[in-house]
Design a protein around this motif. Structure first.
Motif, PDB file in Angstrom:
ATOM      1  N   CYS A 184      55.912  -0.953 -14.916  1.00  0.00           N
ATOM      2  CA  CYS A 184      56.406  -1.430 -13.618  1.00  0.00           C
ATOM      3  C   CYS A 184      57.883  -1.789 -13.672  1.00  0.00           C
ATOM      4  N   SER A 207      48.714 -11.537  -8.886  1.00  0.00           N
ATOM      5  CA  SER A 207      49.521 -11.413  -7.669  1.00  0.00           C
ATOM      6  C   SER A 207      50.281 -12.697  -7.353  1.00  0.00           C
ATOM      7  N   THR A 213      52.846  -4.880  -5.909  1.00  0.00           N
ATOM      8  CA  THR A 213      53.073  -3.585  -5.268  1.00  0.00           C
ATOM      9  C   THR A 213      53.805  -2.632  -6.215  1.00  0.00           C
ATOM     10  N   VAL A 215      52.761  -1.787  -8.921  1.00  0.00           N
ATOM     11  CA  VAL A 215      51.715  -0.955  -9.519  1.00  0.00           C
ATOM     12  C   VAL A 215      51.571   0.369  -8.760  1.00  0.00           C
ATOM     13  N   GLU A 216      51.951   0.382  -7.492  1.00  0.00           N
ATOM     14  CA  GLU A 216      51.818   1.592  -6.683  1.00  0.00           C
ATOM     15  C   GLU A 216      52.620   2.742  -7.280  1.00  0.00           C
ATOM     16  N   ARG A 217      53.809   2.456  -7.820  1.00  0.00           N
ATOM     17  CA  ARG A 217      54.616   3.510  -8.429  1.00  0.00           C
ATOM     18  C   ARG A 217      53.961   4.034  -9.701  1.00  0.00           C
ATOM     19  N   ASN A 219      50.786   4.034 -10.402  1.00  0.00           N
ATOM     20  CA  ASN A 219      49.476   4.608 -10.127  1.00  0.00           C
ATOM     21  C   ASN A 219      49.417   6.125 -10.314  1.00  0.00           C
ATOM     22  N   ARG A 239      44.877  -1.579  -9.135  1.00  0.00           N
ATOM     23  CA  ARG A 239      44.337  -0.470  -8.345  1.00  0.00           C
ATOM     24  C   ARG A 239      44.908   0.838  -8.881  1.00  0.00           C
ATOM     25  N   ILE A 240      44.147   1.465  -9.768  1.00  0.00           N
ATOM     26  CA  ILE A 240      44.536   2.731 -10.373  1.00  0.00           C
ATOM     27  C   ILE A 240      43.511   3.781  -9.961  1.00  0.00           C
ATOM     28  N   ASP A 241      43.964   4.795  -9.262  1.00  0.00           N
ATOM     29  CA  ASP A 241      43.031   5.812  -8.742  1.00  0.00           C
ATOM     30  C   ASP A 241      42.257   6.489  -9.863  1.00  0.00           C
TER      31      ASP A 241
END
Length: 319
Positions: A184, A207, A213, A215-217, A219, A239-241
């Motif tokens: 991150c 959090s 957020t 983590v979105e990058r 993911n 939240r990792i797809d």
């Protein structure tokens, strides 16, 4: 389903040029990261060190497994890896192992190189030191020294590499939290050089401590693997797809050990859902954590670990 040692016996004849790095390879390299490799680096005095070199010192009884509990097959995995074509000639660099109980700080990482093709950064998880376990609790209310060191380590290793290598990053347990944090924090230009991030049964980011957020990058390049009976990897779960649930040869919480994870056809031996008992346990833990504010978590952590170290103990074995 076979174990990691058997996986190496089957796949170890193939180089990474012939078969690309996969999830079980990440498991194996993270197992190796749990050993105190300082005697090997001291013996080579700045020269190149390979996985095969480490195994020779292991056989002499001079490599200590830095993990809580019994061996559970980690040494066998190391020996098989060293004897194989796939892992044996991997070069180890940038080894760090730091313990400062007063901070507290427990941090270790090592980088594996495959020629000029790729480098693999492996962060060690929690060892048996009280400082290491205290840091596990501390991620619930503050950024830890080990997280900062993990980010600095990744920046340095990637930034100093001028060959154009691609990078893999991985960590198990607390190392999984550190690899997520480091990923991150990487600057965009460095992040472009990262091929894949493996988060192996590690806690996510709280959090209340940082903006998750980020983590979105991560993911899109991340693979998260947790065992069927999962507790550690469900704490602040990111939240990792691409999340896999892997079968294990152990029962209950012992499934946290990488050495127990199964492989089928060169990939993690997957199962559809987590054990219902571990799910129930996580519901209880989630409610408990949600019911305590950050200051309460801090006070509880100081009380528990202050008591454990009051007599001068450094490790859980000392206690």
């Amino acid at each position: 389903m076979v174990g990691l040692a058997e996986y190496i016996r089957w796949m170890g004849r193939f180089s990474f040029s012939e078969l690309a790095l996969s999830e079980p390879d990440a498991f194996v390299l993270c197992v190796i990261s749990y050993f105190d490799l300082s005697p090997v680096f001291a013996a080579h005095e700045g020269g190149a060190v390979t996985v095969r070199d480490c195994a020779r010192v292991l056989e002499e009884g001079r490599l200590r497994l830095q993990i809580t509990g019994s061996d559970m097959g980690n040494s066998e995995i190391f020996r098989e890896a060293a004897a194989s074509r796939r892992f044996g000639e991997l070069e180890l660099t940038a080894y760090e192992d730091v313990l400062e109980p007063e901070k507290p700080l427990q941090f270790s990482a090592v980088t594996f190189r495959y020629g000029e093709k790729f480098s693999f950064i492996a962060y060690r998880g929690t060892d048996e030191t009280i400082a290491g376990w205290k840091e596990d609790f501390m991620i619930s209310f503050t950024q830890t020294a080990a997280q900062s060191m993990a980010a600095d380590y990744a920046r340095r290793v990637v930034g100093e590499d001028l060959t154009g290598r691609r990078f893999y990053m991985a960590g198990h347990s607390k190392g999984g939290n550190q690899v997520l944090y480091a990923a991150c924090m990487l600057e965009p230009a460095m992040w472009e050089r990262v091929e894949r991030v493996f988060i192996l049964d590690g806690p996510g980011l709280c959090s209340e401590v940082m903006d998750v957020t980020a983590v979105e990058r991560v993911n899109g390049k991340a693979t998260r693997v947790i065992p069927e009976f999962c507790v550690i990897g469900k704490l602040f779960a990111p939240r990792i797809d691409d999340t896999r649930i892997v079968r294990s040869s152990a029962r209950g919480i012992l499934q946290h050990s990488l050495a127990t994870w199964g492989v089928e056809y060169g990939r993690p031996a997957e199962i559809g859902e987590n054990d219902r008992h571990s799910v129930a346990l996580m519901h209880v833990l989630d409610r408990w954590i949600a019911g305590i504010d950050q200051e309460g978590r801090k006070l509880l952590t100081e009380d528990i670990f202050g008591a454990l170290s009051a007599g001068g103990a450094i490790t859980l074995s000392d206690v």
